[in-house]
Write an enzyme that holds these catalytic residues in place. Structure first.
Site, short mmCIF file in Angstrom:
data_model
loop_
_atom_site.label_atom_id
_atom_site.label_comp_id
_atom_site.label_asym_id
_atom_site.label_seq_id
_atom_site.Cartn_x
_atom_site.Cartn_y
_atom_site.Cartn_z
N CYS A 249 -20.88 4.73 -17.02
CA CYS A 249 -20.26 3.60 -16.33
C CYS A 249 -18.80 3.42 -16.78
CB CYS A 249 -21.10 2.35 -16.55
SG CYS A 249 -20.76 1.05 -15.32
N HIS A 333 -26.26 4.42 -14.15
CA HIS A 333 -26.97 4.15 -15.40
C HIS A 333 -28.24 4.99 -15.50
CE1 HIS A 333 -24.77 0.72 -17.16
NE2 HIS A 333 -24.41 0.49 -15.90
N GLU A 335 -30.18 5.20 -17.94
CA GLU A 335 -31.19 4.43 -18.69
C GLU A 335 -31.81 3.33 -17.84
OE1 GLU A 335 -28.01 1.56 -18.59
OE2 GLU A 335 -28.04 3.73 -18.78
#
Length: 361
Positions: A249, A333, A335
């Site tokens: 990001c 992202h 995750e």
């Protein structure tokens, strides 16, 4: 809600939208943005990348599953993405005062009130989102009893506000990773700890080049990446070496700037759990979780850098990579938290590069 107090949302173009208050009955200003995620408001509201923003949730019913109680894992939250709510305010269509979920500990409204964050419901969020798509992200304010001036959070160094002050250590694994915390989500830390690493978490402006480490990770975070001058300067030194680097990001934007490229502000950003991206040079695509308002301008990157992923909605850059060195990043992202975990394998790819680097030293 019975006896709900009236508040209004005011946009910089003069639009005024009446609604009802939940959370804290107070006024707040920020940048009005929208997210199309259907679930995951506890994760979204605690994501430091939302600092300074008034978040519009497009899903029509919000609050029905409440907010879970806190649980700790290796001294960090197992549930939330940081230790507090970061949004400046919350805008929803229908707020469900009654909630029901097996791990709910409180209502969304009570949780917002704990952190003095105002919410407004009864808003036509479809109309509001269409306006933001057409005109772009706008400044706005939620006005209760006391008016407040409009404020552009992108003029602030938001990263400095959300980054920790000191160095923190996690785990005792075989690979030593430095995490430059520009507003990291805790699920990034969880993903690393599950992969047997020793994690050294440092503030955004910390000179990590003086540390002994095997790999470097650049976190997500809020605001304009060009505010992070010390981080970019330290990263430029790291790019002269061969130690693997992975950015997510804001970390992707910082990598692009340190490499010699440029960044730009998107019209209304990418904030959702359903953004499709394509791996460059293939026909393989992934559904990703995203939260960002800036992107790397790939046309400005030096010749030794390529775009790694492309956004299939608007063609913007979703990650970059160096052609010969183990440096890569994603604008999305991997995750998740919340959202799809289709690309979590990128943590494994990064650690594979770390192992190769260590073996070749």
């Amino acid at each position: 809600m019975e006896n709900a107090k009236s508040v209004k949302l005011v946009l910089e173009d003069g639009t005024e939208i009446q609604g009802n208050s939940f959370g804290a009955f107070t006024s707040a200003a920020g940048e009005v943005v929208f997210s199309t995620a259907m679930t995951g408001y506890p994760e979204n509201l605690t994501d430091p990348s939302f600092a300074g923003q008034i978040l519009v949730l497009t899903y029509p019913i919000v609050g029905n599953y409440g907010v879970p109680g806190e649980e700790l894992y290796e001294s960090i939250s197992r549930i939330f993405e940081s230790d507090k709510i970061h949004v400046a305010g919350l805008v929803v269509n229908y707020y469900s005062e009654e909630h029901s979920h097996w791990n709910a500990a409180k209502s969304l409204g009570d949780w917002l009130a704990e952190y003095n964050i105002p919410g407004i419901y009864g808003v036509d969020t479809r109309m509001l989102t269409k306006k933001l798509r057409e005109k772009g992200a706008m400044l706005g304010k939620i006005v209760a009893e006391q008016d407040v001036p409009l404020h552009d959070p992108n003029q602030d160094n938001l990263v400095a506000q959300v980054s920790p002050e000191g160095v923190q250590h996690y785990g005792t694994g075989k690979n030593k990773i430095v995490l430059v915390d520009c507003g990291t989500k805790t699920n990034i830390i969880r993903c690393f700890l599950e992969r047997d690493v020793e994690l050294i978490r440092v503030p955004w402006d910390y000179d990590f080049t003086q540390l002994d480490y095997d790999g470097l990770f650049l976190s997500n975070g809020p605001g304009d990446p060009k505010m992070c001058v010390p981080t970019i300067e330290h990263l430029q030194k790291a790019l002269q070496q061969d130690k693997p680097i992975f950015g997510i990001c804001l970390g992707s934007q910082l990598m692009g700037l340190a490499a010699g490229g440029d960044t730009f502000k998107l019209k209304y950003g990418h904030r959702s759990h359903n953004q499709p991206v394509k791996l460059t040079g293939t026909q393989r695509s992934y559904i990703t979780s995203q939260n960002h308002g800036f992107a790397v301008d790939t046309a400005t990157l030096p010749a030794e850098w390529d775009m790694l992923f492309e956004n299939l909605n608007d063609g913007t850059c979703e990650g970059i990579k160096h052609k010969t060195k183990p440096f890569f990043s994603t604008q999305f992202h991997p995750e998740a938290a919340g959202g799809p975990q289709d690309t979590e394998f990128l943590f494994d790819q990064f650690l594979d590069e770390v192992e190769k680097y260590k073996a070749g030293k």
